[in-house]
Design an enzyme around this catalytic site. Structure first.
Site, PDB file in Angstrom:
ATOM      1  N   VAL A   1       0.818  -1.209   0.000  1.00 47.87           N
ATOM      2  CA  VAL A   1       0.000   0.000   0.000  1.00 47.87           C
ATOM      3  C   VAL A   1       0.856   1.266   0.000  1.00 47.87           C
ATOM      4  CG1 VAL A   1      -1.618   1.311   1.422  1.00 47.87           C
ATOM      5  CG2 VAL A   1      -2.003  -1.109   0.985  1.00 47.87           C
TER       6      VAL A   1
ATOM      7  N   LEU B   1      -7.188  -0.166  -2.393  1.00 44.76           N
ATOM      8  CA  LEU B   1      -6.369  -0.601  -3.528  1.00 44.76           C
ATOM      9  C   LEU B   1      -6.387  -2.117  -3.660  1.00 44.76           C
ATOM     10  CD1 LEU B   1      -3.203   1.582  -2.725  1.00 44.76           C
ATOM     11  CD2 LEU B   1      -5.207   2.223  -4.085  1.00 44.76           C
TER      12      LEU B   1
ATOM     13  N   LYS C   1     -13.825   1.694   6.229  1.00 48.24           N
ATOM     14  CA  LYS C   1     -12.866   0.749   5.646  1.00 48.24           C
ATOM     15  C   LYS C   1     -13.186  -0.690   6.041  1.00 48.24           C
ATOM     16  CE  LYS C   1      -9.698  -1.295   3.677  1.00 48.24           C
ATOM     17  NZ  LYS C   1      -8.299  -1.241   3.490  1.00 48.24           N
TER      18      LYS C   1
ATOM     19  N   PHE D   1     -17.761  -8.788  -7.384  1.00 49.00           N
ATOM     20  CA  PHE D   1     -17.515  -9.642  -6.212  1.00 49.00           C
ATOM     21  C   PHE D   1     -18.587 -10.714  -6.016  1.00 49.00           C
ATOM     22  CE2 PHE D   1     -13.625  -8.230  -4.152  1.00 49.00           C
ATOM     23  CZ  PHE D   1     -13.286  -7.238  -5.061  1.00 49.00           C
TER      24      PHE D   1
ATOM     25  N   LYS E   1     -18.127 -13.604  -7.877  1.00 51.18           N
ATOM     26  CA  LYS E   1     -17.509 -14.705  -8.599  1.00 51.18           C
ATOM     27  C   LYS E   1     -17.237 -15.850  -7.626  1.00 51.18           C
ATOM     28  CE  LYS E   1     -14.497 -15.398 -12.464  1.00 51.18           C
ATOM     29  NZ  LYS E   1     -14.681 -16.810 -12.216  1.00 51.18           N
TER      30      LYS E   1
ATOM     31  N   GLY F   1      -8.648 -14.746  -0.269  1.00 49.21           N
ATOM     32  CA  GLY F   1      -7.401 -14.763   0.496  1.00 49.21           C
ATOM     33  C   GLY F   1      -6.838 -13.362   0.486  1.00 49.21           C
TER      34      GLY F   1
ATOM     35  N   CYS G   1      -5.814  -8.634   3.152  1.00 43.89           N
ATOM     36  CA  CYS G   1      -6.838  -7.747   3.718  1.00 43.89           C
ATOM     37  C   CYS G   1      -8.117  -8.441   4.181  1.00 43.89           C
ATOM     38  CB  CYS G   1      -7.165  -6.648   2.717  1.00 43.89           C
ATOM     39  SG  CYS G   1      -5.832  -5.445   2.642  1.00 43.89           S
TER      40      CYS G   1
ATOM     41  N   LYS H   1      -4.637 -14.154  -5.934  1.00 49.88           N
ATOM     42  CA  LYS H   1      -5.452 -13.697  -7.057  1.00 49.88           C
ATOM     43  C   LYS H   1      -4.496 -13.388  -8.200  1.00 49.88           C
ATOM     44  CE  LYS H   1      -6.472  -9.217  -7.112  1.00 49.88           C
ATOM     45  NZ  LYS H   1      -7.139  -7.952  -6.843  1.00 49.88           N
TER      46      LYS H   1
ATOM     47  N   ARG I   1      -0.093 -14.167   0.694  1.00 46.23           N
ATOM     48  CA  ARG I   1      -0.632 -14.100   2.054  1.00 46.23           C
ATOM     49  C   ARG I   1      -2.066 -14.641   2.079  1.00 46.23           C
ATOM     50  NH1 ARG I   1       1.072  -8.022   3.659  1.00 46.23           N
ATOM     51  NH2 ARG I   1       0.682  -7.695   1.443  1.00 46.23           N
TER      52      ARG I   1
HETATM   53  C1  UDX Z   1      -0.672  -2.507   5.151  1.00 43.53           C
HETATM   54  C2  UDX Z   1      -1.662  -2.810   6.303  1.00 43.53           C
HETATM   55  O1  UDX Z   1      -1.347  -4.004   6.949  1.00 43.53           O
HETATM   56  C3  UDX Z   1      -3.054  -2.907   5.846  1.00 43.53           C
HETATM   57  O2  UDX Z   1      -3.885  -2.998   6.953  1.00 43.53           O
HETATM   58  C4  UDX Z   1      -3.435  -1.707   5.086  1.00 43.53           C
HETATM   59  O3  UDX Z   1      -4.745  -1.727   4.654  1.00 43.53           O
HETATM   60  C5  UDX Z   1      -2.459  -1.483   4.003  1.00 43.53           C
HETATM   61  O4  UDX Z   1      -1.160  -1.392   4.498  1.00 43.53           O
HETATM   62  P1  UDX Z   1       0.648  -3.790   3.250  1.00 43.53           P
HETATM   63  O5  UDX Z   1       1.048  -2.549   2.572  1.00 43.53           O
HETATM   64  O6  UDX Z   1       0.157  -4.923   2.408  1.00 43.53           O
HETATM   65  O7  UDX Z   1      -0.564  -3.569   4.278  1.00 43.53           O
HETATM   66  O8  UDX Z   1       1.816  -4.247   4.251  1.00 43.53           O
HETATM   67  P2  UDX Z   1       3.310  -4.688   3.931  1.00 43.53           P
HETATM   68  O9  UDX Z   1       3.457  -4.998   2.493  1.00 43.53           O
HETATM   69  O10 UDX Z   1       3.667  -5.677   4.960  1.00 43.53           O
HETATM   70  O11 UDX Z   1       4.115  -3.341   4.190  1.00 43.53           O
HETATM   71  C6  UDX Z   1       4.393  -2.766   5.391  1.00 43.53           C
HETATM   72  C7  UDX Z   1       5.766  -2.121   5.309  1.00 43.53           C
HETATM   73  O12 UDX Z   1       6.001  -1.351   6.479  1.00 43.53           O
HETATM   74  C8  UDX Z   1       6.917  -3.105   5.193  1.00 43.53           C
HETATM   75  O13 UDX Z   1       7.708  -2.775   4.074  1.00 43.53           O
HETATM   76  C9  UDX Z   1       7.695  -2.934   6.502  1.00 43.53           C
HETATM   77  O14 UDX Z   1       9.090  -3.123   6.346  1.00 43.53           O
HETATM   78  C10 UDX Z   1       7.352  -1.498   6.866  1.00 43.53           C
HETATM   79  N1  UDX Z   1       7.483  -1.182   8.303  1.00 43.53           N
HETATM   80  C11 UDX Z   1       6.875  -1.931   9.227  1.00 43.53           C
HETATM   81  C12 UDX Z   1       8.207  -0.047   8.683  1.00 43.53           C
HETATM   82  O15 UDX Z   1       8.756   0.661   7.846  1.00 43.53           O
HETATM   83  N2  UDX Z   1       8.285   0.257  10.013  1.00 43.53           N
HETATM   84  C13 UDX Z   1       7.702  -0.496  10.970  1.00 43.53           C
HETATM   85  O16 UDX Z   1       7.827  -0.188  12.156  1.00 43.53           O
HETATM   86  C14 UDX Z   1       6.971  -1.634  10.570  1.00 43.53           C
HETATM   87  C1  UDX Z   2      -8.913  -5.881  -1.110  1.00 43.91           C
HETATM   88  C2  UDX Z   2      -9.967  -4.779  -1.326  1.00 43.91           C
HETATM   89  O1  UDX Z   2     -10.773  -5.113  -2.461  1.00 43.91           O
HETATM   90  C3  UDX Z   2      -9.303  -3.419  -1.532  1.00 43.91           C
HETATM   91  O2  UDX Z   2     -10.295  -2.415  -1.597  1.00 43.91           O
HETATM   92  C4  UDX Z   2      -8.315  -3.113  -0.388  1.00 43.91           C
HETATM   93  O3  UDX Z   2      -8.984  -2.776   0.796  1.00 43.91           O
HETATM   94  C5  UDX Z   2      -7.364  -4.275  -0.167  1.00 43.91           C
HETATM   95  O4  UDX Z   2      -8.081  -5.511  -0.026  1.00 43.91           O
HETATM   96  P1  UDX Z   2      -7.246  -7.327  -2.600  1.00 43.91           P
HETATM   97  O5  UDX Z   2      -7.182  -8.196  -1.386  1.00 43.91           O
HETATM   98  O6  UDX Z   2      -5.993  -6.834  -3.207  1.00 43.91           O
HETATM   99  O7  UDX Z   2      -8.134  -6.018  -2.296  1.00 43.91           O
HETATM  100  O8  UDX Z   2      -8.017  -8.100  -3.762  1.00 43.91           O
HETATM  101  P2  UDX Z   2      -9.554  -8.366  -4.140  1.00 43.91           P
HETATM  102  O9  UDX Z   2      -9.677  -8.154  -5.595  1.00 43.91           O
HETATM  103  O10 UDX Z   2     -10.468  -7.632  -3.265  1.00 43.91           O
HETATM  104  O11 UDX Z   2      -9.706  -9.941  -3.894  1.00 43.91           O
HETATM  105  C6  UDX Z   2      -9.615 -10.510  -2.605  1.00 43.91           C
HETATM  106  C7  UDX Z   2      -9.882 -11.997  -2.662  1.00 43.91           C
HETATM  107  O12 UDX Z   2     -11.240 -12.258  -3.001  1.00 43.91           O
HETATM  108  C8  UDX Z   2      -9.049 -12.759  -3.717  1.00 43.91           C
HETATM  109  O13 UDX Z   2      -8.593 -13.966  -3.149  1.00 43.91           O
HETATM  110  C9  UDX Z   2     -10.019 -13.041  -4.836  1.00 43.91           C
HETATM  111  O14 UDX Z   2      -9.703 -14.216  -5.542  1.00 43.91           O
HETATM  112  C10 UDX Z   2     -11.333 -13.200  -4.063  1.00 43.91           C
HETATM  113  N1  UDX Z   2     -12.518 -12.892  -4.868  1.00 43.91           N
HETATM  114  C11 UDX Z   2     -12.755 -11.623  -5.289  1.00 43.91           C
HETATM  115  C12 UDX Z   2     -13.434 -13.907  -5.164  1.00 43.91           C
HETATM  116  O15 UDX Z   2     -13.248 -15.066  -4.775  1.00 43.91           O
HETATM  117  N2  UDX Z   2     -14.553 -13.590  -5.877  1.00 43.91           N
HETATM  118  C13 UDX Z   2     -14.812 -12.329  -6.315  1.00 43.91           C
HETATM  119  O16 UDX Z   2     -15.851 -12.112  -6.954  1.00 43.91           O
HETATM  120  C14 UDX Z   2     -13.874 -11.306  -6.015  1.00 43.91           C
END
Ligand code: UDX
Ligand code: UDX
Length: 438
Positions: A16, A158, A209, A254, A256, A262, A265, A325, A332
């Protein structure tokens, strides 16, 4: 377009943070992305990305070259150089469903200590309701006495794989604020993006959210439950979902059916929201059921494979798709992990292919599975093909060719990528989700 270009710091260069920081640079701001993982930052400086996200590499290098995007490991440096600080560190869920806010709290303390003038501190990561107030307390405690600041909640929506588009062309931007000053600054930074901005209280924004992700997860579990009913009644879940989706009150996204959701999020946010509800004195049983259906969906799929592949022990099973996906390398909470573990437990030989997730998969499965150089290699000598991710590339491979390569023409299509009738006509033992062979 004339608008005020701001100095922005994004803390946490993960999925993110990196996308958000890069997109803020792309629309004209000057952005420093900070991460405490030194190796990640060194790699980013060399142009090596920690994640796969379509379009991101190019956008990072362009904005770096044009001097709008830089990287650092020091929060103090990032805060010193910026007026608006985004927190995008991860917010994992603990065993008990509570959100682990340790990283957010640590970062907030460090930001506070580095503050020397008014700053806006924005939560980008998903946080349970009232976290904003917690951040405010920490900043007040650790920043120079009497220094003015604002806290803001600006959740991300996202989707991995389409994250850049989701950032630059969102359905809406949600911003929780407490002051007119912060509202004006936040409106300003998003000015180049032509989407409605919804200003709310910080608490509403935090709940929005969780409510969005919980609702989307509910839609998926709902259609998966319908899929199970369809299968038993000669119905087709795709026809059902299509007709349901045309009702504007329901909407087609959504819906499907497959092997469930998985990713980093939905599973985490559903757990966290159940916990938020409980702490608020409400048992969110609906969401508990959403979670159960999701888990069950993987089990039903795996049981079906075990039931239909005779003497599975020692047999080659081709697995297409490892990421949770398509268009991401993220594994994850991927359904593939549980399903592959189940196949291994049966003694099957898993021959897997994924266009980008193999590197991440090797951190989970080392020698337990065989990795193939392409989708076709996985099929050779396999008695079953198991489709776990609907990569576009897989859909282009002709079923006739699949049949030729396999030892036995049997497919378990966890994402419904193949046409039911054609597969039957070609003589496949074809199993899909929510579609009866009749
Ligand atoms: C994160 C949140 O978990 C999620 O809830 C939110 O909606 C989106 O942001 P994500 O970006 O997928 O998700 O996390 P990740 O890819 O694990 O990135 C976190 C980053 O923060 C890592 O690169 C980690 O090294 C960094 N980090 C963590 C710091 O820089 N300082 C810290 O103290 C802890
Ligand atoms: C999600 C949220 O959609 C996004 O707004 C943000 O909060 C981060 O988390 P993401 O996890 O990247 O995004 O992917 P998403 O496209 O939402 O799919 C999540 C999971 O649901 C995947 O495993 C996908 O395969 C599954 N999925 C999605 C289904 O099984 N059926 C569907 O119709 C849509």
């Amino acid at each position: 377009m004339s608008f005020k270009k701001e100095k922005i710091c994004v803390i946490g260069a993960g999925y993110v943070g990196l996308v958000s920081g890069t997109c803020f640079a792309q629309i004209g701001h000057r952005v420093v992305c900070v991460d405490n993982n030194k190796e990640k930052i060194e790699n980013l400086e060399k142009g090596i990305l920690p994640i796969y996200e379509p379009g991101l590499e190019k956008m990072i290098s362009k904005n770096k070259r044009e001097g709008r995007l830089s990287f650092a490991t020091s929060i103090a440096q990032g805060v010193g150089e910026s007026n608006i600080i985004f927190i995008a560190v991860h917010t994992p869920t603990k065993e008990n469903g509570e959100t682990n806010l340790q990283y957010v709290e640590d970062v907030s303390r460090e930001v506070a200590r580095a503050m020397d003038k008014y700053k806006v501190l924005v939560s980008k990561s998903t946080m349970p309701v009232n976290t904003g107030q917690k951040i405010k307390e920490i900043i007040t405690k650790y920043c120079p006495k009497g220094l003015a600041f604002d806290i803001v909640s600006n959740p991300e929506f996202l989707k991995e794989g389409t994250a850049i588009k989701d950032f630059l062309e969102p359905d809406r931007i949600v911003i929780g604020v407490e002051s007119k000053k912060a509202e004006k600054i936040m409106r300003g930074i998003y000015k180049p993006i032509k989407s409605p901005i919804i200003f709310t209280s910080i608490e509403s924004s935090e709940i929005i959210k969780h409510a969005c992700n919980a609702f989307l997860a509910t839609k998926i579990s709902f259609i998966n439950a319908i899929a199970n009913i369809c299968e038993k009644n000669s119905a087709n879940v795709e026809e059902v979902a299509m007709a349901m989706g045309l009702d504007k009150r329901i909407g087609s996204d959504f819906l499907k059916a497959g092997i469930g959701f998985g990713g980093s999020c939905f599973p985490k946010d559903v757990d966290a929201f159940i916990n938020v509800a409980k702490k608020s004195g409400y048992e969110f049983n609906l969401l508990k059921e959403v979670k159960k259906i999701n888990k069950k969906q993987r089990e039903i799929f795996l049981d079906n494979i075990i039931r239909h592949v005779p003497d599975i022990k020692g047999k080659n099973i081709a697995v297409w798709g490892l990421s949770f996906k398509p268009d991401t390398d993220d594994m994850r909470e991927a359904p593939s992990v549980d399903i592959i573990n189940g196949l291994i437990a049966q003694g099957a030989i898993v021959k897997a292919f994924d266009p980008v997730a193999i590197k991440k998969s090797k951190e989970i499965f080392k020698d337990e599975i065989m990795y193939c150089k392409d989708a076709k290699e996985a099929l050779r000598d396999s008695v079953a093909l198991v489709v776990l991710t609907e990569w576009g590339h897989f859909k282009k491979i002709k079923p006739e060719e699949i049949k030729k390569l396999m030892k036995f023409p049997r497919i378990f299509d966890g994402r419904n990528i193949f046409p039911l009738r054609k597969m039957a006509d070609l003589g496949f033992d074809y199993h899909s989700i929510g579609k009866n062979k009749k």
